[in-house]
Design a protein around this motif. Structure first.
Motif, PDB file in Angstrom:
ATOM      1  N   ILE A 180      13.074  42.002  51.740  1.00 57.19           N
ATOM      2  CA  ILE A 180      13.756  41.478  52.974  1.00 57.19           C
ATOM      3  C   ILE A 180      13.715  42.898  54.173  1.00 57.19           C
ATOM      4  N   ASP A 181      13.506  42.096  55.429  1.00 57.79           N
ATOM      5  CA  ASP A 181      13.184  43.110  56.317  1.00 57.79           C
ATOM      6  C   ASP A 181      14.338  44.081  56.941  1.00 57.79           C
ATOM      7  N   VAL A 182      15.497  43.174  57.259  1.00 57.87           N
ATOM      8  CA  VAL A 182      16.581  43.781  57.839  1.00 57.87           C
ATOM      9  C   VAL A 182      17.642  43.777  56.588  1.00 57.87           C
ATOM     10  N   LEU A 183      18.052  44.839  56.118  1.00 61.10           N
ATOM     11  CA  LEU A 183      18.988  45.049  55.115  1.00 61.10           C
ATOM     12  C   LEU A 183      20.594  44.917  55.646  1.00 61.10           C
ATOM     13  N   VAL A 184      21.366  44.712  54.534  1.00 63.83           N
ATOM     14  CA  VAL A 184      22.923  44.813  54.779  1.00 63.83           C
ATOM     15  C   VAL A 184      23.368  45.660  53.608  1.00 63.83           C
ATOM     16  N   HIS A 185      24.701  46.197  53.878  1.00 62.10           N
ATOM     17  CA  HIS A 185      25.283  47.084  52.823  1.00 62.10           C
ATOM     18  C   HIS A 185      25.934  46.185  51.769  1.00 62.10           C
ATOM     19  N   GLY A 186      26.141  44.984  51.700  1.00 63.81           N
ATOM     20  CA  GLY A 186      26.742  43.968  51.017  1.00 63.81           C
ATOM     21  C   GLY A 186      28.282  43.976  50.979  1.00 63.81           C
ATOM     22  N   GLU A 187      28.870  44.600  51.953  1.00 62.88           N
ATOM     23  CA  GLU A 187      30.536  44.516  52.038  1.00 62.88           C
ATOM     24  C   GLU A 187      31.336  44.699  51.056  1.00 62.88           C
ATOM     25  N   PHE A 188      30.944  45.302  50.141  1.00 66.08           N
ATOM     26  CA  PHE A 188      31.550  45.597  48.746  1.00 66.08           C
ATOM     27  C   PHE A 188      33.138  46.111  49.086  1.00 66.08           C
ATOM     28  N   GLU A 189      33.187  46.773  50.039  1.00 65.35           N
ATOM     29  CA  GLU A 189      34.351  47.268  50.272  1.00 65.35           C
ATOM     30  C   GLU A 189      35.458  46.545  50.823  1.00 65.35           C
ATOM     31  N   ARG A 190      34.947  45.318  51.340  1.00 65.84           N
ATOM     32  CA  ARG A 190      35.748  44.462  52.227  1.00 65.84           C
ATOM     33  C   ARG A 190      36.382  43.350  51.523  1.00 65.84           C
TER      34      ARG A 190
END
Length: 775
Positions: free
Chosen positions: A492-502
């Protein structure tokens, strides 16, 4: 004077239906166990309404997934691709139903779900009926009859609720060219007549046909369809009492159409269309008739305590003209859009007693309807119930918790340049191409990754005190790093942090903003088993401290690839919250916009080069009448621009929208001036892109290439096909590759498989475009 209710929340006060449905889909419980849970919820709902003193209690307002899908099943509007699932098995109807809602993928059978979109201007989603030319309808599901009989066995003669035939057609979509779906009315009506006759024969005295289509802009042909439909229903059903329910707005130019219908009662929404009442009371034909007028005085879509003075003034005016026996009292709409029961909110540190005293949830709204009905028959101004209500209303109006002068002052000092990026998009795009060094057809996801039971348990343990804050954050960091490594390996080119804290994309931000308060059990159905717990905006909004910077900065420090900062936009926070009603929504939106702006600027300072500000609710907030669009779109777009415009040209601003028709507002979407917009297009087979192509949309766009609301995993070829369709209307340099929404509600195996196919599709597209350019 009768009291009645239009509909009640159906997932259960503890989300019992959600849990049972998901267990059924996972094969953990059988059909009988699911139906047992559903039956228990229905029985509880009827008892609650009976105990509240409601005279006419609805049935068939319950649904295992969606009331529009229920109607499609009732009339046999089953798209042809699902016929292969009809094989006569005893559990066939239920599995067919869920296949239409969620798709079906097993062995060699792969069937896509029906398209989903917003129910008028709410955050509820419905399954869009599919129509073909000369389509035939026939009775299929007898759910409405079974639920009426079920209530009879409990000693309650209910008022069955059905979506009216004209609104049902208006909600659907023609799946082939050359015909008008409204022309199917004569084919559809015999099924309605058959069902209503059967209800009448079983003892139904009243039925409620929901026709919110009457608050929309209608053509003359559509208005005539309403007249024709109800003339035919009346002729076929001379003794059955029919109540047509309109809601979500005023009747305006459809008033004469509505008042002339051959029905026994007409319901109007006075919380969103108060001007309808004087218009009806000045309608000589209606006044001289015997029709009852149902007054929707209790707001079915918000959580604030009803102002009895205002409601009783409405009722008094109606009684003066029509007489007491022709007036009915009800909520404005179904209470589906309200949380279940304020009594379940027992934690005063979460919801203080002062603020709680300003509120009413669905159960309390029933008591308001009954109490208002009773007060209307008395000299109400001296009654204790009225005095207590007005005391609560006044305490909210004057509370110091609500008003913050410095917040109001900052909003008042906003100037035009606060809405503008430094340079135009072409200039920004050139800078971003150089600085970000992204490949052709860059890939990304929308933000969230699956929230596993383990991740949810982390938050629960933190709240219970089982985990310390430090231990919790260490575990979240582990999840983030693991997801980053997985995304890098996938390509994947632009990653995300996954929002596990949300927890929820709005609730998470509301918890960090002042002017918000939260509930423990204020769940509201969004679609199917998906429930949200909307924050409550009770006062002026500001950001006391950074909300996401710590997590985004940590993620970016742990990857050499770009990691998006993920925020929710001001209009979506507004739309997906229960909003204060003591000031214009624009003012609240701008306060939230300033708070998000502060977060965007801080993310940029922390080294985040790509920032996504999600606005899936921009289209949802659009007024139902076109004459009101310009005012709303002006401030909604400005609220987004206010949140996004504080950064340098090289910082790439993304936004995301889902399940919306953009054709009529594409100029406003462009005016948002996001560098990249990601949208849902997979269920509509890229149909939504026509709006962007016809408009010549200038900025970059990521049309979702697969539907995350279905568990099915699309093939690589399927996604390549969609991308090639997109490439015909979007310049290659402007095309992104992504799913159509966040992946929070999905499971990891299907997520991994689908994203792996998505990256393969992106790589194949790059190869084919390079090959064409070289040869």
């Amino acid at each position: 004077m009768l009291s009645h209710n239009l509909g009640y929340p159906r997932v259960g006060s503890q989300r019992e239906l959600k849990k049972a449905s998901e267990q059924y889909w996972a094969g953990k419980i059988n059909r009988d166990e699911l139906q047992k849970t559903a039956r228990k919820i229905r029985h509880q709902n009827w008892e609650i309404q009976k105990n509240a003193g409601i005279d006419l209690i609805p049935s068939n307002d319950f649904s295992l997934y969606d009331q529009v899908l229920d109607t499609s099943m009732m009339v046999g509007a089953i798209p042809e691709r699902y016929y292969q699932l009809i094989d006569g098995k005893s559990n066939n109807e239920l599995d067919l139903y869920f296949a239409m809602a969620r798709g079906f993928q097993r062995d060699n059978t792969d069937v896509k779900a029906m398209e989903m979109t917003k129910w008028f201007d709410t955050n509820y989603h419905y399954l869009v009926p599919e129509f073909t030319a000369n389509q035939k309808f026939k009775p299929y599901s007898d759910k409405v009859l079974l639920e009426f009989e079920d209530a009879l066995q409990k000693g309650i003669t209910t008022k069955p609720v059905l979506i009216g035939p004209v609104t049902y057609l208006l909600l659907g979509k023609e799946k082939e060219a050359g015909f008008d779906k409204i022309d199917l009315l004569d084919n559809l009506l015999p099924v309605y007549i058959s069902v209503l006759k059967e209800l009448s024969s079983r003892g139904a005295e009243w039925v409620q046909l929901d026709e919110p289509g009457l608050v929309l802009d209608l053509t003359e042909k559509q208005k005539l369809a309403f007249q024709s439909a109800y003339a035919q229903l009346r002729e076929a059903l001379p003794t059955l009492r029919i109540l047509v329910a309109t809601y979500f707005g005023a009747l305006e130019d459809n008033l004469s159409t509505a008042t002339a219908l051959s029905v026994d009662a007409l319901h109007i929404d006075l919380t969103r269309g108060a001007e309808t009442l004087p218009a009806i009371l000045n309608d000589e034909d209606f006044v001289s008739s015997t029709k009852k007028l149902s007054l929707g005085v209790v707001d079915g879509r918000n959580i604030w305590k009803n102002d009895y003075q205002k409601s009783l003034d409405f009722i008094t005016k109606a009684v003066e003209v029509l007489g007491e026996n022709r007036v009915m009292v009800a909520p404005s709409s179904s209470l589906l859009h309200s949380p279940h029961d304020l009594d379940l909110e027992t934690n005063v540190t979460v919801l203080t007693l002062e603020i709680k005293n300003w509120m009413a949830f669905a159960k309390q709204k029933l008591h308001e309807v009954s109490e208002i009905t009773a007060l209307a028959k008395t000299d109400w101004k001296s009654e204790n119930a009225f005095v207590e209500n007005q005391t609560a209303i006044e305490s909210r109006r004057n509370s110091s918790l609500i008003h913050k002068p410095h917040v109001k002052k900052r909003a008042e000092e906003i100037v035009d340049r606060d809405f503008e990026r430094l340079s135009t998009f072409p200039e920004r795009q050139a800078i971003q191409l150089e600085k970000l060094k992204l490949p052709l057809f860059p890939s990304t996801t929308i933000g969230s990754f699956p929230q596993t039971d383990d991740v949810r348990q982390l938050r629960a343990n933190l709240k219970k005190g089982v985990l310390t804050q430090d231990d919790y954050e260490d575990r979240i960091r582990e999840e983030i790093v693991k997801s980053l490594r997985w995304q890098e390996d996938l390509g994947i080119d632009v990653l995300v942090h996954g929002e596990f804290e949300r927890n929820d994309m709005v609730e998470y931000f509301g918890e960090s903003l002042s002017g918000f308060v939260f509930t423990q059990n204020g769940w509201v159905q969004s679609y199917g088993s998906r429930c949200v717990k909307p924050p409550i905006i009770f006062g002026d909004v500001e950001r006391p401290e950074a909300m996401t910077v710590k997590w985004s900065a940590f993620a970016q420090a742990n990857s050499e690839k770009l990691v998006k900062g993920m925020l929710t936009g001001p209009v979506t926070i507004l739309q997906w919250s229960f909003v204060r009603d003591d000031q214009p929504r624009k003012d609240t939106a701008f306060q939230i916009g300033l708070a998000i702006r502060d977060e965007v600027v801080d993310l940029e300072k922390a080294g985040i080069k790509v920032i996504q500000i999600d606005e899936p609710a921009i289209r949802e907030g659009l007024p139902l009448r076109k004459h009101a669009w310009k005012t709303y779109l002006t401030w909604a777009v400005d609220a987004f621009r206010l949140s996004a415009a504080g950064v340098a040209d090289q910082t790439q601003i993304h936004t995301h929208m889902c399940y919306s028709e953009f054709n009529d507002i594409i100029d406003s979407i462009a005016a948002m001036d996001a560098d990249v917009i990601t949208i849902e297009t997979s269920r509509s087979q890229m149909e939504l892109l026509d709006a962007f192509a016809n408009f010549n949309y200038p900025n970059e766009i990521g049309p979702g290439v697969y539907d995350i609301h279905s568990p099915r995993v699309p093939t690589v070829d399927e996604m390549v096909f969609l991308l090639e369709k997109a490439l015909k209307v979007i310049p290659a340099r402007n095309l992104w590759v992504n799913p159509d929404c966040g992946l929070k509600t999905r499971k990891w195996p299907e997520t991994e498989a689908a994203l792996r196919n998505m990256i393969s599709a992106a790589n194949l597209l790059r190869e084919s475009v390079v090959a064409v350019s070289q040869g």
